[in-house]
Design a protein around this motif. Structure first.
Motif, PDB file in Angstrom:
ATOM      1  N   LYS A  39       0.814  -1.216   0.000  1.00 11.42           N
ATOM      2  CA  LYS A  39       0.000   0.000   0.000  1.00 11.42           C
ATOM      3  C   LYS A  39       0.850   1.270   0.000  1.00 11.42           C
ATOM      4  CE  LYS A  39      -3.963   2.204   1.951  1.00 11.42           C
ATOM      5  NZ  LYS A  39      -3.770   3.373   2.736  1.00 11.42           N
ATOM      6  N   GLY A  40       1.989   1.275   0.663  1.00 11.39           N
ATOM      7  CA  GLY A  40       2.832   2.454   0.734  1.00 11.39           C
ATOM      8  C   GLY A  40       3.869   2.546  -0.373  1.00 11.39           C
ATOM      9  N   ALA A  41       3.830   1.625  -1.343  1.00  9.91           N
ATOM     10  CA  ALA A  41       4.827   1.613  -2.411  1.00  9.91           C
ATOM     11  C   ALA A  41       4.680   2.830  -3.313  1.00  9.91           C
ATOM     12  CB  ALA A  41       4.691   0.330  -3.237  1.00  9.91           C
ATOM     13  N   LYS A  42       5.792   3.290  -3.827  1.00 13.33           N
ATOM     14  CA  LYS A  42       5.801   4.437  -4.740  1.00 13.33           C
ATOM     15  C   LYS A  42       5.905   3.943  -6.174  1.00 13.33           C
ATOM     16  CE  LYS A  42       7.957   7.478  -1.400  1.00 13.33           C
ATOM     17  NZ  LYS A  42       9.102   8.322  -1.117  1.00 13.33           N
ATOM     18  N   GLY A  43       5.268   4.648  -7.094  1.00 11.84           N
ATOM     19  CA  GLY A  43       5.334   4.299  -8.501  1.00 11.84           C
ATOM     20  C   GLY A  43       6.667   4.691  -9.112  1.00 11.84           C
ATOM     21  N   ILE A  44       7.015   4.025 -10.213  1.00  8.13           N
ATOM     22  CA  ILE A  44       8.232   4.357 -10.952  1.00  8.13           C
ATOM     23  C   ILE A  44       7.893   4.439 -12.431  1.00  8.13           C
ATOM     24  CG2 ILE A  44       9.817   3.349  -9.271  1.00  8.13           C
ATOM     25  CD1 ILE A  44      10.028   0.905 -11.068  1.00  8.13           C
ATOM     26  N   SER A  45       8.763   5.072 -13.200  1.00 10.14           N
ATOM     27  CA  SER A  45       8.471   5.267 -14.618  1.00 10.14           C
ATOM     28  C   SER A  45       8.735   4.025 -15.454  1.00 10.14           C
ATOM     29  CB  SER A  45       9.283   6.441 -15.167  1.00 10.14           C
ATOM     30  OG  SER A  45      10.658   6.181 -15.009  1.00 10.14           O
ATOM     31  N   ILE A  46       9.663   3.167 -15.023  1.00 10.00           N
ATOM     32  CA  ILE A  46       9.906   1.909 -15.738  1.00 10.00           C
ATOM     33  C   ILE A  46       9.587   0.752 -14.794  1.00 10.00           C
ATOM     34  CG2 ILE A  46      11.608   2.748 -17.412  1.00 10.00           C
ATOM     35  CD1 ILE A  46      13.803   1.838 -15.533  1.00 10.00           C
ATOM     36  N   PRO A  47       9.028  -0.333 -15.302  1.00  9.27           N
ATOM     37  CA  PRO A  47       8.556  -1.395 -14.425  1.00  9.27           C
ATOM     38  C   PRO A  47       9.653  -2.228 -13.756  1.00  9.27           C
ATOM     39  CG  PRO A  47       8.186  -1.973 -16.707  1.00  9.27           C
ATOM     40  CD  PRO A  47       8.700  -0.570 -16.696  1.00  9.27           C
ATOM     41  N   MET A  48      10.868  -2.202 -14.295  1.00  9.75           N
ATOM     42  CA  MET A  48      11.915  -3.039 -13.735  1.00  9.75           C
ATOM     43  C   MET A  48      13.281  -2.458 -14.089  1.00  9.75           C
ATOM     44  SD  MET A  48      12.076  -7.073 -14.322  1.00  9.75           S
ATOM     45  CE  MET A  48      13.404  -8.056 -13.777  1.00  9.75           C
ATOM     46  N   ILE A  49      14.249  -2.713 -13.256  1.00  9.42           N
ATOM     47  CA  ILE A  49      15.615  -2.264 -13.533  1.00  9.42           C
ATOM     48  C   ILE A  49      16.116  -2.986 -14.778  1.00  9.42           C
ATOM     49  CG2 ILE A  49      17.973  -2.190 -12.653  1.00  9.42           C
ATOM     50  CD1 ILE A  49      16.752  -2.207  -9.828  1.00  9.42           C
ATOM     51  N   THR A  50      16.619  -2.241 -15.731  1.00  8.03           N
ATOM     52  CA  THR A  50      17.126  -2.861 -16.954  1.00  8.03           C
ATOM     53  C   THR A  50      18.496  -3.473 -16.709  1.00  8.03           C
ATOM     54  OG1 THR A  50      18.064  -0.770 -17.689  1.00  8.03           O
ATOM     55  CG2 THR A  50      15.838  -1.290 -18.437  1.00  8.03           C
ATOM     56  N   GLY A  51      18.776  -4.558 -17.386  1.00 12.32           N
ATOM     57  CA  GLY A  51      20.070  -5.214 -17.269  1.00 12.32           C
ATOM     58  C   GLY A  51      20.215  -6.086 -16.037  1.00 12.32           C
TER      59      GLY A  51
END
Length: 85
Positions: A39-51
């Motif tokens: 519930k307290g998670a923040k959104g990010i612009s990409i779904p996963m770390i690349t590489g």
């Protein structure tokens, strides 16, 4: 306000306004985040770390596979019914 439900889960909320009808899944997504413990998670612009390389040997085994499958099913429903998220 009307709610479409399935198995006691509110999925789509419909509100009428002077401009028409508004479909909303906010409550369903919040319930899904609660079940996942995010519930307290923040959104990010990409779904996963690349590489990043994943391995089946990393991490801990799941304690509750049913919960995992339920959350994944909920995410699939949300993205199929709302392709913009």
């Amino acid at each position: 306000m009307h709610l479409f439900t399935n198995n006691n889960t509110r999925k789509i909320e419909i509100k009428r306004s002077s401009q028409g009808m508004i479909l909303n899944q906010k409550r369903y997504i919040l319930e899904l985040l609660l079940r996942a413990g995010m519930k307290g998670a923040k959104g990010i612009s990409i779904p996963m770390i690349t590489g990043n390389h994943l391995s089946k040997h990393d991490g801990q085994p799941l304690q509750d596979a049913h919960l995992y499958r339920s959350i994944i099913g909920g995410l699939q429903y949300a993205t199929v019914s709302r392709p913009d998220i």
